[in-house]
Write a protein that holds these residues in place. Structure first.
Motif, mmCIF file in Angstrom:
data_model
loop_
_atom_site.group_PDB
_atom_site.id
_atom_site.type_symbol
_atom_site.label_atom_id
_atom_site.label_comp_id
_atom_site.label_asym_id
_atom_site.label_seq_id
_atom_site.Cartn_x
_atom_site.Cartn_y
_atom_site.Cartn_z
ATOM 1 N N ALA A 106 2.652 5.818 -2.797
ATOM 2 C CA ALA A 106 3.696 6.683 -3.351
ATOM 3 C C ALA A 106 3.520 6.872 -4.851
ATOM 4 O O ALA A 106 3.679 7.981 -5.377
ATOM 5 C CB ALA A 106 5.073 6.094 -3.051
ATOM 6 N N SER A 107 3.167 5.751 -5.515
ATOM 7 C CA SER A 107 2.933 5.854 -6.961
ATOM 8 C C SER A 107 1.732 6.747 -7.265
ATOM 9 O O SER A 107 1.782 7.592 -8.162
ATOM 10 C CB SER A 107 2.733 4.449 -7.536
ATOM 11 N N LEU A 108 0.648 6.543 -6.471
ATOM 12 C CA LEU A 108 -0.546 7.364 -6.698
ATOM 13 C C LEU A 108 -0.274 8.825 -6.371
ATOM 14 O O LEU A 108 -0.759 9.724 -7.081
ATOM 15 C CB LEU A 108 -1.700 6.838 -5.843
ATOM 16 N N THR A 109 0.502 9.058 -5.314
ATOM 17 C CA THR A 109 0.828 10.445 -4.964
ATOM 18 C C THR A 109 1.617 11.112 -6.082
ATOM 19 O O THR A 109 1.353 12.269 -6.449
ATOM 20 C CB THR A 109 1.650 10.473 -3.660
ATOM 21 N N SER A 110 2.570 10.367 -6.631
ATOM 22 C CA SER A 110 3.343 10.917 -7.740
ATOM 23 C C SER A 110 2.457 11.170 -8.946
ATOM 24 O O SER A 110 2.576 12.213 -9.623
ATOM 25 C CB SER A 110 4.476 9.955 -8.098
ATOM 26 N N THR A 111 1.541 10.222 -9.186
ATOM 27 C CA THR A 111 0.639 10.384 -10.334
ATOM 28 C C THR A 111 -0.281 11.576 -10.140
ATOM 29 O O THR A 111 -0.501 12.384 -11.061
ATOM 30 C CB THR A 111 -0.193 9.105 -10.524
ATOM 31 N N LEU A 149 0.832 -1.206 0.000
ATOM 32 C CA LEU A 149 0.000 0.000 0.000
ATOM 33 C C LEU A 149 0.869 1.260 0.000
ATOM 34 O O LEU A 149 0.524 2.257 -0.659
ATOM 35 C CB LEU A 149 -0.920 0.004 1.232
ATOM 36 N N LYS A 150 1.997 1.203 0.752
ATOM 37 C CA LYS A 150 2.889 2.357 0.741
ATOM 38 C C LYS A 150 3.452 2.601 -0.662
ATOM 39 O O LYS A 150 3.516 3.752 -1.117
ATOM 40 C CB LYS A 150 4.031 2.142 1.733
ATOM 41 N N ALA A 151 3.868 1.520 -1.304
ATOM 42 C CA ALA A 151 4.401 1.671 -2.660
ATOM 43 C C ALA A 151 3.312 2.194 -3.606
ATOM 44 O O ALA A 151 3.555 3.086 -4.433
ATOM 45 C CB ALA A 151 4.950 0.333 -3.153
ATOM 46 N N GLU A 152 2.104 1.615 -3.457
ATOM 47 C CA GLU A 152 1.001 2.071 -4.312
ATOM 48 C C GLU A 152 0.647 3.520 -4.019
ATOM 49 O O GLU A 152 0.370 4.309 -4.932
ATOM 50 C CB GLU A 152 -0.212 1.167 -4.084
#
Length: 354
Positions: free
Chosen positions: A174-179, A169-172
């Motif tokens: 971080a990816s969503l935050t970047s997106t 979830l953290k990786a996801e």
């Protein structure tokens, strides 16, 4: 004669001091009487047989007879103690002190052994009962420990699974935050590009039945830009972020081309540079009745850029930056006149200011 329960075999005087009894006839004899008759007190040591009983003993014969040279008045000890359970007087001789001591020891030992056996049996019963209870409790504790161990292992397993899920979830995230950050930047760029032909005119006093296009064209005449109404695609006042603020609503004018808009902005800047601080573009230049108030012409920023511009101005005051300005929808900062400018792209740029 008898005195005090004793049968006397000597003088018969009723005195019970210093006497001895015959072990055969049980008659009592005064030691004084025996001493006077024999002339020696060594012969009257118990166990003792009186002369009358001595004369009645058989002489010679088989093994039960008295051996030759045997003196009945000589003290001898039996070779074997009387049995413990035998009736009184059944033994060959009366029990001596040593025999009595042995008997008492045997009795005491036998009683102690019996008591020890009883205590041992009682203790065994009590211990068995208590040990059964303790064993049952230990078994319950063992079952409880096994249950708790099972639950603990399940918790560890669930925790490890949760750690994996959290890491994913953290990786996801971080990816969503970047997106989201990238999409927000793109959206803000699109919104700002849509305002590339716009200018925002602030602090123009509001009046009923006003014509905002005429206000813009009058400003263009004051600043020597000569923009006609045909060069204005649209013009309107926009809602305030804070409806309770007394400041008038801003006017947003959209020009037909970007060149016209840039020409209008350049003329405003030149006009203000040529005027002193108290005579820059104001409401009196537009023949608007009422107090003289300054009028500001700025880029029409998107909502995100407006918030970024406000944050940049606040940070400039806190950290001693001298200049903050907007050009073509972009926000710039400069700490001093001779320092390099900083392009404010986002809030991270403001946070990293020194």
């Amino acid at each position: 004669m008898s005195s005090g329960g004793l049968v006397w075999g000597c003088c018969g005087l009723p005195t019970a001091d210093d006497y001895i009894q015959c072990k055969k006839c049980m008659k009592a004899f005064h030691l004084a009487c025996l001493t006077s008759s024999s002339g020696s007190s060594d012969l009257v040591v118990p166990p003792w047989i009186c002369p009358a009983c001595t004369n009645q003993l058989p002489k010679g014969g088989n093994g039960d007879e008295i051996p030759v040279g045997f003196s009945p008045n000589v003290t001898t000890r039996p070779t074997k103690r009387q049995a413990l359970e035998s009736p009184p007087g059944s033994g060959p001789d009366l029990a001596s002190k040593e025999d009595l001591r042995c008997v008492v020891q045997e009795v005491v030992q036998r009683e102690i052994e019996g008591l020890a056996a009883k205590i041992s049996g009682s203790l065994r019963l009590v211990l068995n009962s208590e040990l059964k209870t303790v064993s049952a409790e230990i078994k319950d504790m063992k079952d409880s420990m096994n249950f708790m161990n099972t639950k603990f292992e399940e918790m560890l397993r669930d925790q490890n699974e949760a750690k994996v899920i959290i890491a994913d979830l953290k990786a996801e995230n971080a990816s969503l935050t970047s997106t989201v950050k990238d999409l927000s930047a793109r959206l803000n760029s699109i919104e700002q590009n849509a305002r590339s032909k716009n200018v925002e005119i602030q602090c123009v006093p509001e009046k009923k039945n006003e014509n905002v296009i005429e206000i813009v064209t009058k400003i263009s005449k004051v600043i020597n830009c000569n923009v006609s109404s045909e060069n204005i695609a649209s013009c309107t006042r926009i809602a305030k972020l804070n409806p309770g603020h007394p400041r008038p609503r801003s006017i947003v004018a959209q020009f037909s081309t970007i060149q016209t808009r840039d020409k209008f902005m350049a003329a405003v800047i030149n006009y203000n540079k040529q005027r002193p601080l108290h005579d820059k573009l104001n409401s009196a230049n537009l023949d608007i009745d009422g107090p003289k108030t300054p009028i500001y012409v700025v880029d029409h920023l998107s909502p995100a850029n407006k918030a970024l511009h406000a944050a940049a101005r606040t940070a400039a005051k806190q950290k001693g930056y001298k200049h903050v300005w907007v050009r073509s929808g972009r926000i710039y900062m400069r700490k001093s006149d001779d320092s390099n400018f900083i392009l404010v792209k986002d809030m991270d740029t403001i946070k990293n200011l020194v």
